[in-house]
Design an enzyme around this catalytic site. Structure first.
Site, mmCIF file in Angstrom:
data_model
loop_
_atom_site.group_PDB
_atom_site.id
_atom_site.type_symbol
_atom_site.label_atom_id
_atom_site.label_comp_id
_atom_site.label_asym_id
_atom_site.label_seq_id
_atom_site.Cartn_x
_atom_site.Cartn_y
_atom_site.Cartn_z
ATOM 1 N N TRP A 42 -17.892 -25.580 13.093
ATOM 2 C CA TRP A 42 -17.525 -26.626 12.135
ATOM 3 C C TRP A 42 -17.778 -28.013 12.696
ATOM 4 O O TRP A 42 -18.282 -28.895 11.993
ATOM 5 C CB TRP A 42 -16.081 -26.445 11.664
ATOM 6 C CG TRP A 42 -15.947 -25.206 10.832
ATOM 7 C CD1 TRP A 42 -15.276 -24.057 11.156
ATOM 8 C CD2 TRP A 42 -16.559 -24.944 9.553
ATOM 9 N NE1 TRP A 42 -15.415 -23.118 10.161
ATOM 10 C CE2 TRP A 42 -16.199 -23.632 9.166
ATOM 11 C CE3 TRP A 42 -17.372 -25.696 8.702
ATOM 12 C CZ2 TRP A 42 -16.622 -23.062 7.961
ATOM 13 C CZ3 TRP A 42 -17.802 -25.118 7.505
ATOM 14 C CH2 TRP A 42 -17.421 -23.823 7.147
ATOM 15 N N ASP A 56 -10.613 -32.866 12.053
ATOM 16 C CA ASP A 56 -10.747 -31.827 11.027
ATOM 17 C C ASP A 56 -9.623 -30.826 11.289
ATOM 18 O O ASP A 56 -9.693 -30.026 12.211
ATOM 19 C CB ASP A 56 -12.121 -31.151 11.143
ATOM 20 C CG ASP A 56 -12.277 -29.993 10.162
ATOM 21 O OD1 ASP A 56 -11.315 -29.666 9.447
ATOM 22 O OD2 ASP A 56 -13.391 -29.413 10.124
ATOM 23 N N LYS A 65 -6.322 -22.843 3.246
ATOM 24 C CA LYS A 65 -5.770 -22.024 4.340
ATOM 25 C C LYS A 65 -4.244 -22.156 4.348
ATOM 26 O O LYS A 65 -3.547 -21.232 3.960
ATOM 27 C CB LYS A 65 -6.390 -22.429 5.662
ATOM 28 C CG LYS A 65 -7.917 -22.219 5.633
ATOM 29 C CD LYS A 65 -8.620 -23.015 6.677
ATOM 30 C CE LYS A 65 -10.092 -23.194 6.398
ATOM 31 N NZ LYS A 65 -10.868 -21.970 6.278
HETATM 32 C C1 LIG Z 1 -12.356 -26.084 10.440
HETATM 33 C C2 LIG Z 1 -13.114 -26.116 9.143
HETATM 34 N N1 LIG Z 1 -13.766 -27.234 8.795
HETATM 35 C C3 LIG Z 1 -14.453 -27.317 7.658
HETATM 36 C C4 LIG Z 1 -14.537 -26.251 6.793
HETATM 37 C C5 LIG Z 1 -15.314 -26.386 5.521
HETATM 38 O O1 LIG Z 1 -14.426 -26.490 4.475
HETATM 39 P P1 LIG Z 1 -14.906 -26.492 2.953
HETATM 40 O O2 LIG Z 1 -15.527 -25.180 2.695
HETATM 41 O O3 LIG Z 1 -13.625 -26.716 2.221
HETATM 42 O O4 LIG Z 1 -15.856 -27.613 2.795
HETATM 43 C C6 LIG Z 1 -13.864 -25.070 7.096
HETATM 44 C C7 LIG Z 1 -13.932 -23.928 6.163
HETATM 45 O O5 LIG Z 1 -13.449 -22.865 6.357
HETATM 46 C C8 LIG Z 1 -13.141 -25.002 8.307
HETATM 47 O O6 LIG Z 1 -12.517 -23.874 8.657
#
Ligand SMILES: Cc1ncc(COP(=O)(O)O)c(C=O)c1O
Length: 360
Positions: free
Chosen positions: A102, A172, A196
């Protein structure tokens, strides 16, 4: 069919009580003769829900008036791009730490719009560890420092907020928000996809210091500026009303269940129990450096990967779903957010022991 133990990484398990409330209120919400999905976001009853949700989130996390709290769309992924556009001026350097999938995606989006300094990258450990703090290459006057508090796929977590001097810290927090108490004042910005620990997908929470967004985003279309949504109470366009309502129910559930201190105690105990079971066996393994093991997402492999399919089939038959690891890592992953009770951990461990006994 009765409810299963759901170990999904997201969208993930929600508290049964919250689902029951939503179900009971679905067709006639607050005596309106309509569902909450069918009313205007500007109607009095919805505005009351929206304001209460924000107040409860502020109370739970201890968010002061120095911060704007926004209920947005586009996921954490959209934030990867909006953050550099809003919090860094053209020509300013942004510091980004990469500890897994991520934060790597966030890096790429940062690089698309700004000059990014890669502070450190966990590639050497195949993202099973966080590069040592004394190896980080920081920029003194960076617009901000970005990191991922918990890599949902690799199960790698930074348990302490990195100290980067006066540079605002942007985190994040998609997979750890509301899982324990944190000191919001240490952050310039926190953001999280809701799916989550907060509620259904479709909602993104942004908590950002007001001074950081006051003059940012010059040249951006209004809808992409944080200040636009902050000034409009996240209603510059139609917000995801049902997800916002659900988030409010979850915040209320957390408050009634002891707040973040209680969540933290339970989550720490749940994770400790599962790691202990993995570590005490030669049949299961978790590759992550002990001090960076996630409380929320616990990947584990079987000694013989040929048994993965059987493990998944039999665990599903025993009422445990979504244990398949992310395709980039393989093996298994148990995501154990707030709404996953200790009974689920106990059931999983009992299943793992029995599976090892018959197949090990
Ligand atoms: C730590 C983290 N950041 C970003 C994301 C991306 O999130 P989204 O799919 O809501 O854009 C996720 C998705 O599971 C994640 O676990």
């Amino acid at each position: 069919m009765s409810r299963v133990f759901n170990f999904s990484a997201g969208p993930a398990a929600l508290p049964l009580e919250v689902l029951e409330t939503a179900k009971a209120e679905l067709t006639d919400w607050q005596g309106t003769g309509m569902s909450v999905m069918e009313v205007s976001h500007r109607s009095k009853p919805f505005v009351a829900v929206a304001e209460q949700a924000e107040a409860d989130l502020r109370e739970l996390m201890g968010v002061s008036d120095d911060y704007a709290v926004m209920f947005l769309q586009g996921g954490a992924t959209q934030q990867f791009a909006l953050i550099p556009m809003n919090l860094a001026a053209d020509g300013q350097t942004v510091d980004q730490l990469v500890t897994g999938s991520w934060s790597k995606k966030a890096l790429k989006q940062g690089q698309a719009v700004r000059t990014v300094n890669l502070v450190a990258d966990g590639a050497d450990s195949n993202y099973t560890d966080v590069p040592a703090r004394d190896s980080w290459n920081l920029t003194d006057d960076a617009a901000y420092f970005h990191y991922c508090g918990n890599e949902t796929i690799g199960g790698v977590e930074l348990h302490d907020v990195p100290d980067v001097g006066n540079v605002p810290v942007v985190c994040d927090m998609s997979s750890t928000i509301l899982s324990r108490p944190i000191d919001v004042d240490k952050f310039g910005m926190i953001y999280a996809g809701a799916q989550k620990n907060i509620g259904p997908a479709g909602l993104t929470i942004v908590i950002v210091r007001k001074d950081l967004i006051a003059s940012g985003g010059a040249g951006l279309p209004d809808i992409l500026k944080y200040s636009t949504q902050a000034d409009a109470g996240s209603m510059s366009n139609t917000p995801p009303t049902f997800a916002w309502y659900m988030a409010g129910l979850v915040f209320d559930w957390i408050k009634r269940n002891g707040g973040l201190a209680a969540m933290g105690e339970q989550n720490s105990a749940k994770a400790a129990k599962l790691y202990a079971a993995i570590d005490s066996s030669d049949f299961y393994a978790n590759p992550v450096a002990i001090e960076h093991r996630s409380w929320m997402n616990i990947p584990f492999t079987l000694a013989n990967a040929d048994l993965d399919a059987l493990f998944l089939e039999q665990s599903a038959a025993a009422g445990m779903t979504n244990l398949k690891g992310h395709r980039s890592v393989g093996g298994m992953r148990a995501s154990i957010y707030n709404a996953v009770p200790m009974e689920a951990i106990d059931a999983l461990i009992a299943f793992m022991e029995e599976f090892e006994r018959t197949n090990g």
